[in-house]
Design a protein around this motif. Structure first.
Motif, PDB file in Angstrom:
ATOM      1  N   THR A 105    -119.753 -25.674  -6.946  1.00  0.00           N
ATOM      2  CA  THR A 105    -120.129 -24.361  -6.413  1.00  0.00           C
ATOM      3  C   THR A 105    -120.715 -23.550  -7.559  1.00  0.00           C
ATOM      4  O   THR A 105    -120.048 -23.358  -8.577  1.00  0.00           O
ATOM      5  CB  THR A 105    -118.901 -23.635  -5.826  1.00  0.00           C
ATOM      6  OG1 THR A 105    -118.168 -24.552  -5.031  1.00  0.00           O
ATOM      7  CG2 THR A 105    -119.296 -22.423  -5.014  1.00  0.00           C
ATOM      8  N   GLU A 106    -121.941 -23.097  -7.367  1.00  0.00           N
ATOM      9  CA  GLU A 106    -122.593 -22.294  -8.407  1.00  0.00           C
ATOM     10  C   GLU A 106    -122.224 -20.824  -8.217  1.00  0.00           C
ATOM     11  O   GLU A 106    -122.260 -20.305  -7.102  1.00  0.00           O
ATOM     12  CB  GLU A 106    -124.121 -22.439  -8.291  1.00  0.00           C
ATOM     13  CG  GLU A 106    -124.664 -23.771  -8.781  1.00  0.00           C
ATOM     14  CD  GLU A 106    -124.611 -23.915 -10.292  1.00  0.00           C
ATOM     15  OE1 GLU A 106    -124.632 -22.888 -10.982  1.00  0.00           O
ATOM     16  OE2 GLU A 106    -124.511 -25.077 -10.769  1.00  0.00           O
ATOM     17  N   HIS A 107    -121.842 -20.175  -9.299  1.00  0.00           N
ATOM     18  CA  HIS A 107    -121.564 -18.733  -9.241  1.00  0.00           C
ATOM     19  C   HIS A 107    -122.639 -18.021 -10.063  1.00  0.00           C
ATOM     20  O   HIS A 107    -122.844 -18.340 -11.233  1.00  0.00           O
ATOM     21  CB  HIS A 107    -120.193 -18.428  -9.852  1.00  0.00           C
ATOM     22  CG  HIS A 107    -119.065 -18.933  -9.018  1.00  0.00           C
ATOM     23  ND1 HIS A 107    -118.243 -18.106  -8.299  1.00  0.00           N
ATOM     24  CD2 HIS A 107    -118.633 -20.187  -8.773  1.00  0.00           C
ATOM     25  CE1 HIS A 107    -117.348 -18.832  -7.652  1.00  0.00           C
ATOM     26  NE2 HIS A 107    -117.557 -20.109  -7.930  1.00  0.00           N
ATOM     27  N   VAL A 108    -123.303 -17.087  -9.443  1.00  0.00           N
ATOM     28  CA  VAL A 108    -124.331 -16.303 -10.155  1.00  0.00           C
ATOM     29  C   VAL A 108    -124.019 -14.821  -9.941  1.00  0.00           C
ATOM     30  O   VAL A 108    -123.861 -14.370  -8.808  1.00  0.00           O
ATOM     31  CB  VAL A 108    -125.751 -16.605  -9.618  1.00  0.00           C
ATOM     32  CG1 VAL A 108    -126.794 -15.837 -10.433  1.00  0.00           C
ATOM     33  CG2 VAL A 108    -126.032 -18.092  -9.670  1.00  0.00           C
ATOM     34  N   HIS A 109    -123.867 -14.098 -11.039  1.00  0.00           N
ATOM     35  CA  HIS A 109    -123.610 -12.656 -10.957  1.00  0.00           C
ATOM     36  C   HIS A 109    -124.700 -11.922 -11.725  1.00  0.00           C
ATOM     37  O   HIS A 109    -124.938 -12.220 -12.897  1.00  0.00           O
ATOM     38  CB  HIS A 109    -122.236 -12.329 -11.559  1.00  0.00           C
ATOM     39  CG  HIS A 109    -121.116 -12.773 -10.689  1.00  0.00           C
ATOM     40  ND1 HIS A 109    -120.508 -11.943  -9.776  1.00  0.00           N
ATOM     41  CD2 HIS A 109    -120.504 -13.978 -10.579  1.00  0.00           C
ATOM     42  CE1 HIS A 109    -119.557 -12.620  -9.146  1.00  0.00           C
ATOM     43  NE2 HIS A 109    -119.533 -13.860  -9.612  1.00  0.00           N
ATOM     44  N   THR A 110    -125.328 -10.977 -11.053  1.00  0.00           N
ATOM     45  CA  THR A 110    -126.349 -10.168 -11.732  1.00  0.00           C
ATOM     46  C   THR A 110    -125.676  -8.898 -12.247  1.00  0.00           C
ATOM     47  O   THR A 110    -125.040  -8.168 -11.476  1.00  0.00           O
ATOM     48  CB  THR A 110    -127.492  -9.819 -10.761  1.00  0.00           C
ATOM     49  OG1 THR A 110    -127.903 -11.022 -10.122  1.00  0.00           O
ATOM     50  CG2 THR A 110    -128.666  -9.197 -11.510  1.00  0.00           C
ATOM     51  N   LEU A 111    -125.819  -8.673 -13.543  1.00  0.00           N
ATOM     52  CA  LEU A 111    -125.181  -7.503 -14.149  1.00  0.00           C
ATOM     53  C   LEU A 111    -126.080  -6.271 -14.019  1.00  0.00           C
ATOM     54  O   LEU A 111    -127.226  -6.368 -13.585  1.00  0.00           O
ATOM     55  CB  LEU A 111    -124.880  -7.790 -15.625  1.00  0.00           C
ATOM     56  CG  LEU A 111    -124.016  -9.022 -15.895  1.00  0.00           C
ATOM     57  CD1 LEU A 111    -123.821  -9.197 -17.386  1.00  0.00           C
ATOM     58  CD2 LEU A 111    -122.656  -8.897 -15.215  1.00  0.00           C
ATOM     59  N   GLU A 112    -125.528  -5.111 -14.403  1.00  0.00           N
ATOM     60  CA  GLU A 112    -126.280  -3.845 -14.267  1.00  0.00           C
ATOM     61  C   GLU A 112    -127.574  -3.854 -15.078  1.00  0.00           C
ATOM     62  O   GLU A 112    -128.573  -3.244 -14.692  1.00  0.00           O
ATOM     63  CB  GLU A 112    -125.391  -2.676 -14.700  1.00  0.00           C
ATOM     64  CG  GLU A 112    -124.335  -2.333 -13.651  1.00  0.00           C
ATOM     65  CD  GLU A 112    -123.375  -1.290 -14.134  1.00  0.00           C
ATOM     66  OE1 GLU A 112    -123.562  -0.786 -15.255  1.00  0.00           O
ATOM     67  OE2 GLU A 112    -122.426  -0.991 -13.390  1.00  0.00           O
TER      68      GLU A 112
END
Lengths: 234, 326
Positions: free
Chosen positions: B43-50
């Motif tokens: 499972t790929e987790h991608v989080h875009t930061l501020e």
């Protein structure tokens, strides 16, 4: 004074607070704090153990004593696992805090520490303990002789328990009825009865003995009668 | 056992481990291709930061080989994971190294034993650090830093607890045991640990192990059921009550075990022998269960020779030969 009296007073004070807190709920917060301190010190004791292991094995390696190569392996395993665990190698961050890698669960599936547990710690310890099956069996074969009533009782009970908890036990006494007085002699029922009555009786007496022994040793330490935990010397 | 025999056994143990590994490799190549492979679902987790940058990581969840292949066929993200396959092979080889002790002490066993010692000491240190020291000591002394680094869920209103300087000081004193000249200072924290333990155990042993054992032992010796006298329950209660008393008499050494006391004490020994027999039986069963678990690991997870969990794609060895036998 510093080496014997103060530690003794410290032990007495800490122990008496724990006992009094049971009778006086006002002291409960103090008991809670002391318990946390106790847990911290217990965790530090593991660090002390690790430090001692390092000291002993480094000395063995530096002196090139017999088996120093195995000490090297011990040290390598110790340092690697410590680094993997303390630096949380291979740990993913939590979804809520993606920038804080060190906040991730160090035991989560796929982390370095999980690998250590899954592929080193668990299989090795389980195999070592499982090998006792061979040694217990061989020791029992050599040592147990049904030469008096006590030995017969011990062996007989072990035999019934071992059979009663397996399919073989059920099969062996399958001819007995499932209801009525004779049903009690079916091995699976006999095992339950033995565990619930004579074994419970023996275990209770042992537990009561241990409880009385623990209470009396605790009192001896808290009253300063037993000071052996301070070791020798002044 | 002579020195030469011991050496012979040691060599035999090493040889058997090597033969075992060679057979496993042959099995994984020729008979059960891919045996010992570990599959995971990714499972790929991608989080875009501020600031627009991205943080990515991949999570692997273990699945059986059969499930993994089915998922891969459905174009789900499942594949063998090299690191876990190496881990499983390593665990299997270490298992064989430990088993080789049955043939005598040998270098492979000693190496595996050295790994157990080092890994166990570090394992418990790490557990103690993350589960006790961080939440109890660091979070109390440096709440802000701990929240930013290790425990983001720590309450914002958490304040510094200066009382924790006491266990911190005691911890430092405890570690001084490693310094021979001032090692005596470690008696202070040791005394604290012993004092707290004695206080806790004094109450808990009297409450849980003493009083709670007496209550359930006080039972009627003659039990009357719906249909009158209940022989089975009465007999059970008599064994339980008198058995406990007899064992206690045996443990009472202030009176010489002679005459009536001696006879009661002797029946106490019989009860204890039955207890020890049951304990022995359970210990043997527990160890055999562990042993079965290790064999299952070797023959199922590693070699794929058996398949009790229906986890492998290839037909397991025993399933293959079963029709031939019948």
């Amino acid at each position: 004074m510093m080496k014997r009296t103060i530690p003794m007073l410290l032990a007495m004070a800490a122990g008496i607070v724990m006992i009094l807190a049971y009778f006086f709920p006002l002291l409960a917060p103090l008991q809670d704090k002391t318990t946390v301190w106790f847990n911290i010190l217990a965790a530090v004791a593991f660090i002390l153990g690790g430090g001692n292991l390092l000291k002993v094995h480094l000395k063995k390696v530096s002196d090139r004593r017999e088996g120093w190569a195995y000490s090297m392996i011990t040290l390598a395993a110790f340092v690697s696992v410590l680094a993997i665990g303390l630096f949380k190698l291979g740990v993913n961050p939590l979804d809520e805090f993606p920038t804080q890698r060190m906040a991730g669960d160090f035991r989560a599936e796929g982390s370095g520490f999980w690998y250590v547990y899954e592929y080193v710690f668990a299989p090795l310890t389980a195999t070592i303990f499982s090998m006792l099956a061979f040694y217990v069996a061989s020791a029992a074969f050599r040592a147990f002789r049904a030469k008096n009533l006590e030995a017969i009782l011990l062996l007989g009970t072990a035999f019934v328990i071992l059979l009663g908890r397996t399919a073989a036990g059920v099969f062996l006494t399958d001819f007995l009825p499932e209801e009525g007085m004779l049903a009690n002699f079916r091995l699976e029922n006999l095992t339950v009865w033995i565990m619930n009555n004579p074994v419970t009786a023996g275990n209770r007496a042992i537990m009561i003995g241990i409880a009385l022994g623990t209470a009396s040793v605790s009192l001896k330490i808290l009253l300063g009668v037993d000071r052996s935990y301070l070791g020798g010397g002044d | 056992m002579t020195h030469a025999t011991r050496r012979g056994n040691a060599n035999f143990g090493v040889l058997l481990v090597l033969i075992g590994v060679a057979i496993a490799v042959l099995n994984a190549v020729a008979f059960h291709p891919g045996a010992g492979t570990q599959w995971t679902k990714r499972t790929e987790h991608v989080h875009t930061l501020e600031d627009g940058s991205e943080v990515r990581w991949t999570e692997h969840e273990a699945v059986s080989v059969k499930e993994g292949r089915e998922m891969a066929a459905l174009e789900e993200d499942a594949a063998p994971l090299f690191a876990r396959t190496v881990g499983l092979w390593g665990a299997a080889i270490l298992t064989l190294c430990i088993f080789s002790f049955l043939l005598g002490d040998n270098p492979l066993y000693k190496a595996a034993e050295a790994i157990v010692v080092g890994a166990s000491a570090a394992y418990w240190m790490v557990i103690g650090f993350w589960e006790t020291m961080v939440p109890n000591l660091l979070a109390g002394l440096f709440p802000g830093w701990t929240r930013d680094t290790f425990m983001p869920k720590l309450a914002l209103e958490a304040e510094t607890d200066y009382l924790l300087l006491i266990p911190l000081a005691l911890s430092v004193l405890l570690l001084l045991r490693l310094a021979p000249k001032i090692g005596w200072i470690s008696r202070w924290p040791t005394a604290f640990i012993i004092g707290v333990f004695c206080g806790l155990r004094f109450i808990s042993s009297l409450e849980a192990d003493f009083l709670s054992q007496i209550g359930p032992t006080i039972k009627p010796l003659i039990v009357m059921g719906e249909n009158g006298f209940d022989l089975e329950s009465s007999f059970s209660n008599i064994v339980l009550v008198l058995g406990t008393l007899a064992c206690l008499v045996y443990f009472f050494f202030s009176v010489e075990h002679k005459g009536a006391v001696g006879k009661v004490a002797r029946s106490g020994i019989w009860m204890l022998m039955i207890t020890f027999g049951a304990a022995f039986g359970y210990t043997v069963m527990g160890r055999i269960a562990l042993l079965a678990g290790r064999f299952e690991f070797l023959f199922d997870d590693w070699l794929w020779l058996i398949d009790p969990k229906d986890a492998h794609p290839a037909q397991a060895f025993l399933q293959t030969i079963a029709p031939m036998l019948t």
